[in-house]
Design an enzyme around this catalytic site. Structure first.
Site, PDB file in Angstrom:
ATOM      1  N   LEU A  55       0.936  -1.215  -0.171  1.00 46.36           N
ATOM      2  CA  LEU A  55      -0.010   0.005   0.033  1.00 46.36           C
ATOM      3  C   LEU A  55       0.891   1.149  -0.248  1.00 46.36           C
ATOM      4  O   LEU A  55       1.986   1.385   0.476  1.00 46.36           O
ATOM      5  CB  LEU A  55      -0.900   0.048   1.314  1.00 46.36           C
ATOM      6  N   ASP A  56       0.420   2.350  -0.571  1.00 49.91           N
ATOM      7  CA  ASP A  56       1.138   3.754  -0.476  1.00 49.91           C
ATOM      8  C   ASP A  56       1.247   3.825   1.061  1.00 49.91           C
ATOM      9  O   ASP A  56       0.543   3.530   1.840  1.00 49.91           O
ATOM     10  CB  ASP A  56       0.240   4.758  -0.991  1.00 49.91           C
ATOM     11  N   ARG A  57       2.512   4.548   1.125  1.00 48.94           N
ATOM     12  CA  ARG A  57       2.632   4.983   2.551  1.00 48.94           C
ATOM     13  C   ARG A  57       1.402   5.879   3.188  1.00 48.94           C
ATOM     14  O   ARG A  57       1.131   5.592   4.329  1.00 48.94           O
ATOM     15  CB  ARG A  57       3.862   6.176   2.747  1.00 48.94           C
TER      16      ARG A  57
END
Length: 241
Positions: A55-57
């Site tokens: 997942l994106d940060r």
């Protein structure tokens, strides 16, 4: 960190561990490896842990890791062959003209702005289904299903719709959500010097994932919304005009 890890675990069996990732935390170490990622924390307890997806940060929510090589291969193939069902929830700016639809436009790397993506015909196919769950006028609470897993897919497709995700510093205005912008006659409390935002991070959450376990049985995992998103939705509901 032990207690913290325990708080993040949603589901676990001999093959996988599912966690509810907080926004702002890396899924896996980046090149500099200066800050602790979710994988680093997991490795303190599980010496053998494998990345299946990421997942994106800035995105919160459901992420799974495999606990052995066979499980890693099994789950990774499902993601590659698009056999998983991935559901996200997000808060978009404004009120959408259509309450449901499909964004089916290719996404490519933005060569002039490193680390960002854009809609471009030279890109890879990307499809996102969406459905408005609640229209708050200033914001819309939206359900997404992604059929491809491109970097920043929902963020890019939301921008393409003309309604970027709230508090998106790359594809939107990046402005925090403030109670004063929702509530009429808002007054700052006497002791406060400035208003504390309701939400000061990307309003996107990986909510649900359906995959097949190693025995071929479908399992659906769900990550509850984090407190900041829940509180924001509560206030939007309360002061909806």
């Amino acid at each position: 960190m032990k207690n913290k890890l325990q708080d993040l675990i949603i589901f676990e069996n001999e093959d996988l561990i599912a966690l509810n990732k907080p926004s702002g935390m890396l899924s896996i170490p980046d090149r500099e490896a200066k800050e602790q990622s979710l994988k680093d924390i997991l490795q303190q307890r599980y010496p053998e842990v494998y990345i299946v997806h990421r997942l994106d940060r800035d995105t919160s929510g459901l992420i799974i890791f495999a606990k052995n090589a066979a499980a890693h291969r099994h789950f990774s193939l499902q993601f590659e062959n698009r056999k998983t069902i991935k559901i996200y929830l997000g808060l978009l700016l404004g009120s959408l003209a259509k309450t449901d639809g499909v964004v089916d436009v290719p996404i490519a790397e933005n060569t002039s702005k490193r680390g960002t993506m854009m809609v471009h015909r030279r890109g890879k196919p990307a499809r996102t289904d969406y459905k408005v769950l609640k229209d708050f006028k200033q914001y819309s609470w939206v359900w997404f299903q992604i059929h491809t897993g491109r970097t920043h897919q929902i963020r890019v497709h939301a921008k393409e719709l003309g309604h970027p995700l709230a508090v998106d510093k790359i594809y939107g205005d990046g402005q925090p959500i403030l109670l004063s912008s929702i509530k009429n006659r808002f007054k700052l409390s006497k002791d406060a010097l400035e208003e504390k935002p309701l939400l000061n991070r990307l309003a996107l959450h990986a909510y649900q994932l359906t995959i097949e376990d190693l025995q071929g049985k479908a399992i659906t995992l769900e990550a509850p919304l984090h407190k900041d998103l829940t509180a924001t939705l509560k206030q939007l509901e309360k002061w909806r005009q």
